[in-house]
Design an enzyme around this catalytic site. Structure first.
Site, PDB file in Angstrom:
ATOM      1  CB  THR A   1     -17.907  -5.126 -19.960  1.00 32.76           C
ATOM      2  OG1 THR A   1     -18.924  -5.094 -18.829  1.00 32.76           O
ATOM      3  CG2 THR A   1     -18.223  -6.061 -21.055  1.00 32.76           C
TER       4      THR A   1
ATOM      5  CD  GLN B   1     -17.868   5.987 -22.365  1.00 37.66           C
ATOM      6  OE1 GLN B   1     -18.080   6.940 -23.028  1.00 37.66           O
ATOM      7  NE2 GLN B   1     -17.468   4.708 -22.712  1.00 37.66           N
TER       8      GLN B   1
ATOM      9  CE  LYS C   1     -23.661   2.736 -20.622  1.00 39.72           C
ATOM     10  NZ  LYS C   1     -23.048   2.697 -19.540  1.00 39.72           N
TER      11      LYS C   1
ATOM     12  N   GLY D   1     -18.265  -0.963 -22.741  1.00 38.21           N
ATOM     13  CA  GLY D   1     -18.545  -2.460 -22.792  1.00 38.21           C
ATOM     14  C   GLY D   1     -19.927  -2.670 -22.266  1.00 38.21           C
ATOM     15  CG  HIS D   2     -22.635  -0.869 -23.777  1.00 44.26           C
ATOM     16  ND1 HIS D   2     -23.294  -0.003 -24.557  1.00 44.26           N
ATOM     17  CD2 HIS D   2     -21.744  -0.172 -22.840  1.00 44.26           C
ATOM     18  CE1 HIS D   2     -22.937   1.063 -24.205  1.00 44.26           C
ATOM     19  NE2 HIS D   2     -22.045   1.052 -23.258  1.00 44.26           N
TER      20      HIS D   2
ATOM     21  CG  ASP E   1     -30.456  -9.597  -9.354  1.00 46.53           C
ATOM     22  OD1 ASP E   1     -30.445  -8.531  -9.785  1.00 46.53           O
ATOM     23  OD2 ASP E   1     -29.406 -10.311  -9.713  1.00 46.53           O
TER      24      ASP E   1
ATOM     25  CB  VAL F   1     -34.992  -9.180 -10.821  1.00 42.65           C
ATOM     26  CG1 VAL F   1     -35.849  -8.393 -10.334  1.00 42.65           C
ATOM     27  CG2 VAL F   1     -35.960  -9.499 -12.049  1.00 42.65           C
TER      28      VAL F   1
ATOM     29  CG  ASP G   1     -19.421  -0.406 -16.111  1.00 44.61           C
ATOM     30  OD1 ASP G   1     -19.118  -0.647 -17.407  1.00 44.61           O
ATOM     31  OD2 ASP G   1     -18.441  -0.143 -15.661  1.00 44.61           O
TER      32      ASP G   1
ATOM     33  N   PRO H   1     -11.452  -5.039 -11.248  1.00 44.23           N
ATOM     34  CG  PRO H   1     -10.602  -5.539  -9.072  1.00 44.23           C
ATOM     35  CD  PRO H   1     -10.212  -5.366 -10.606  1.00 44.23           C
TER      36      PRO H   1
END
Ligand code: GDP
Ligand code: IMO
Ligand code: MG
Length: 426
Positions: A299, A224, A15, A39-40, A333, A414, A12, A304
């Site tokens: 995703t 991954q 990617k 999950g991308h 950011d 950002v 996560d 969480p």
């Protein structure tokens, strides 16, 4: 020019976003490991795509997409993804190439994943329940494996599914009291999968080598993260494939010497979903703040994500094993507004300081982090486009991370949009 983008943490890292950006200068995007556990996310203006099996390059019209032999393909998810993209005007059927050697995830894999996790109770791995481990286990075991090539011979596939249903059905019943597996229903589903997918099945190794000879530019999209690598991650709290850059060769038949640029992806902090040691974890108000500001929810599963400080020891290790040339750091950011920031520059283990990541999850659970503490910044940096225009504390943070990891940080995220990126010369 061929490029590989690979996560250097626990997944996560962003990617999807970085692959989408780099795909602009490429002709082919290749997934070589993992499955629908990935999950991308790609964000283009108001549009959001969450891709699990389809290479992220699919959002660019005309881009060729390859699913290599190292991927485990859940046909149900893939077809759903193809349909979702088609509804948004992105037809992929004629530009998708799936390896005949890729293994197929079927319902009994997902069932087994869930049954085993439930049985483990508090010791569970915290998998995505997508059947990944059981499918790779069948691949290694060989005799019960189903590959994309099997869709070319329906009679052979029917016989194989009957054998599998009988064998696994007995085990699931004995161990978990599960109902028998219906081989006929399984076959009917496979017939539908075949009709939709068999036209995309081919020898992707040949396709890629011909593309190299023809001078087409290939982008390899890791799934991954390196610390979830089956052999080099925090076993047993890992996934079941070589998810570091080392998986590229076995996962698509292209040697790493044909890749000109290995880009390691990190977030400006760390996250992890699922169980396992996490030395810099902040299970407190700081972690909560990062989670909320960074929208750190899975995703694929919506869980969480556990959040913590940037771990320079872990990232340096992933960069070493992956032969990483340069680093892209996302979510800078997200750190705005914290009074001070920490970066782990070493671990203390068994009374000794070390900068080498321990290969053993039990040792990793014992380490204490040695931190550098840096000043934070208050400014919102979402619209900044040049490194020089970032607040001094932000630049200092990036330079410190760069020094600890020992690789140049050439790209900074950002914000989630494809335009929210700052490029830096090496
Ligand atoms: P992947 O699995 O590595 O592709 O990453 P995910 O898509 O699972 O999670 C990354 C999340 O961070 C997604 O929601 C992205 O839209 C978001 N994202 C990526 N880069 C940035 C960034 O620089 N800043 C912010 N705020 N969000 C980002
Ligand atoms: P992307 O590609 C984050 C984690 C799971 C679990 C462990 C094993 O989006 O970065 P599995 O279902 O693979 O058997 O689960 O690996 N995991 C991921 N964590 N991002 C991913 O993919 C992941 N894929 C698997 O949470 O801890
Ligand atoms: Mg993800």
């Amino acid at each position: 020019m061929n490029t590989c983008v690979v996560g250097l943490q626990w997944g996560d890292e962003g990617k999807g976003k970085v692959v989408d950006i780099l795909a602009e200068d490429c002709d082919i995007v290749v997934r070589y490991a993992g499955g629908a556990n990935a999950g991308h996310t790609v964000i283009i203006g108001d549009e959001r795509f969450a891709l699990h099996l389809m290479p992220s390059g699919a959002v660019r019209p005309g881009m060729a997409c390859v699913i290599g032999n190292g991927v485990v393909v859940d046909p149900e998810v893939l077809i759903e993804e193809m349909d979702g993209l088609a509804q948004r005007g992105l037809d992929v059927a004629d530009r998708l190439f799936i390896s005949a050697n890729a293994h197929v995830v079927l319902d009994y894999h997902k069932q087994e994943d869930q049954l085993r996790e439930q049985a483990l109770g508090k010791d569970r791995i915290g998998t995505t329940a997508r059947g990944i481990g059981p499918c790779y286990a069948d691949k290694v075991g060989r005799s019960l494996a189903v590959r994309m090539a099997d869709f070319r011979d329906l009679d052979g596939l029917r016989a194989k599914l009957e054998r599998i249903a009988e064998y696994k059905g007995k085990i699931f019943a004995a161990l978990y009291g599960a109902a028998p597996i219906d081989a006929a229903a399984l076959f009917e589903k496979c017939r539908v999968y075949r009709d939709r997918l068999v036209g995309c099945v081919c020898d992707t190794t040949q396709y890629l080598h011909e593309a190299v000879v023809a001078g087409r530019r290939i982008l390899f999209e890791g799934a991954q993260g390196s610390l979830l690598d089956l052999d080099h991650g925090t076993f047993p709290f890992v996934t079941s494939s070589n998810s570091s850059a080392l998986g590229l060769g076995p996962g698509c038949g292209v040697p790493s010497r044909m890749v000109d640029r290995f880009i390691g992806l990190v977030k400006a902090y760390s996250t992890r979903v699922g169980s396992g040691p996490f030395p810099t974890e902040q299970d407190n108000a700081i972690g909560d703040r990062i989670r909320e500001r960074g929208h750190e929810y899975g995703t694929t599963t919506g869980r969480p994500r556990r959040c913590g400080w940037f771990d320079g020891v872990a990232v340096a290790y992933s960069a070493r094993i992956g032969g990483i040339d340069e680093i892209a750091m996302m979510h800078l950011d997200t750190l705005a507004g914290l009074d001070e920031l920490k970066i782990a520059r070493a671990y203390r283990l068994h009374g000794q300081e070390t900068t080498f990541f321990p290969g053993d999850a039990a040792d990793l659970a014992l380490v204490e982090c040695v931190y550098d503490t840096l000043p934070g910044w208050r400014e919102d940096i979402c619209d900044v486009t040049r490194f020089e225009d970032l607040p001094q504390a932000t630049r200092h943070y990036v330079e410190r991370a760069e020094k600890i990891v020992g690789r140049p940080i050439t790209m900074l995220g950002v914000g989630p949009d494809r335009r929210q990126v700052i490029l830096r010369a090496r």
